[in-house]
Design an enzyme around this catalytic site. Sequence first.
Site, PDB file in Angstrom:
ATOM      1  N   ASP A   1      12.167   7.552   7.691  1.00  0.00           N
ATOM      2  CA  ASP A   1      13.254   7.468   6.717  1.00  0.00           C
ATOM      3  C   ASP A   1      13.939   8.818   6.618  1.00  0.00           C
ATOM      4  OD1 ASP A   1      14.853   6.117   4.912  1.00  0.00           O
ATOM      5  OD2 ASP A   1      13.165   5.378   3.732  1.00  0.00           O
TER       6      ASP A   1
ATOM      7  N   HIS B   1      22.888  10.511   6.853  1.00  0.00           N
ATOM      8  CA  HIS B   1      21.957  10.046   5.831  1.00  0.00           C
ATOM      9  C   HIS B   1      20.641   9.542   6.416  1.00  0.00           C
ATOM     10  CE1 HIS B   1      24.731  10.118   2.281  1.00  0.00           C
ATOM     11  NE2 HIS B   1      25.618  10.153   3.267  1.00  0.00           N
TER      12      HIS B   1
END
Length: 472
Positions: A366, A158
């Site tokens: 991110d 993730h």
Amino acid sequence: MSRLIVVSNRVPIPDEKGAAPAGGLAVALQSALAARGGLWLGWSGESRADDAIGPLKMLRDGNIDYALTDLTERDVEEYYQGFANRVLWPICHYRLDLAEYGRREMAGYFRVNRFFASRLLPLIADDDLIWVHDYHLIPLAAELRRQGVKNRIGFFLHIPWPAPDVFMAMPVHEEILSSLTAYDVLGFQTEHDRENFADCLARQGTGMRSGPGRFSVGDRTFTAKSYPIGIETEEFATLAQRAAETSLHKRMLQSLDGKGLIIGVDRLDYSKGITQRIDAFESFLKRNPDSQRNVTLLQITPKSRSEVPEYEAMQRAVAEQAGRVNGAVGTVDWVPIRYINRSLRRPALAGLYRMAKLALVTPLRDGMNLVAKEFVAAQNEIDPGVLLLSRFAGAAQELQEAVLVNPYDVEGTADAMARSLAMPVEERRDRWRAMMKTLRANDVFTWCDTFLHDLTTDQSERPTRWVDTQRA
């Protein structure tokens, strides 16, 4: 249809009414588990003394079983607070300066993964599909293979995967890379992450490309692809529409007193670029004095990992910075920055997104960033707000119609804020329509189905066995 087993560090348990916890990932995975029948295993969040770890806590909801295990206090310190969040997390987010490697924490990380494998092993049937999630559990498949498990096992990361020069600065990078080759399907958020991984394999001499999205290590082949995660697009859009009618929404509008709302929503983390964002907002106000008293930045930043010293220090620094800007620029009847240090429920967030003229999603790095996607889904199609998005968020590779910025360039970000707030409505609508089309085409259910399809059907060149290159 094969049963699905999901393994993650933490497990989102449904409430007493059987509703999934807030968040598209939990909704999608529970939907997949319900369709196939399945099991979700992970840490309970509880820590015990070394001699007080009991059996798995088993819960059942419909045809989904939840298996929760406690960890020892030593496990939490070494595996979770130590190696996972003070080595892997900063390195994957390109913060080598914050990585604190220790052999004790590294040993604890692999030990807990062996423990997870031993807890899962008795629950696995021959035809089960196993889907492991995130950086806490990278070695899990290797531990299961050592114990004889031949099932199809997939892994989804993730967070970002770093470039080889960054990754290989980690003293134990060989073991981490080798562990990933024990999976049948590896999922990354973006093509950049997948390419970084491929470059690490090549640089280390661990494996090579054997076809589109295929890699080989010895006589074993596996798939590595990008599967950009989405949100539950239509459901979130509906949630935002309904939130516009709530009393909270109306009170917020009243408190703004006609001022434009700029919003930032981030978990407290050094990867999110919050201090740079506040600097850019201050620069925007000083460079555009006509905007003073006409806009307010609402920065929502729930606490995160408060047991880690770096996060405690950052919490103080962000609060002090917001206070400094308010003191320097604010007036008696205007507070430039409203800083909230706690989480809000999703309906409340959806309503705030919908009323905002501008969202600041400016992480320094991110994996994806679902706030960007939620903001777009929440907008009023007649008068949509503008998404200002960091080029270093995974979402930027999909949402090219956002206003893309370099968060390290404070003045450039300030200028982008001014352009965004002055953007004509037709341009805002065009950008929103294009981004919404992307979100509808790749929602979280599509993400889940695509990964599971590959894990289920990608049987070409199926390996005869996995070889532990670190022990062979």
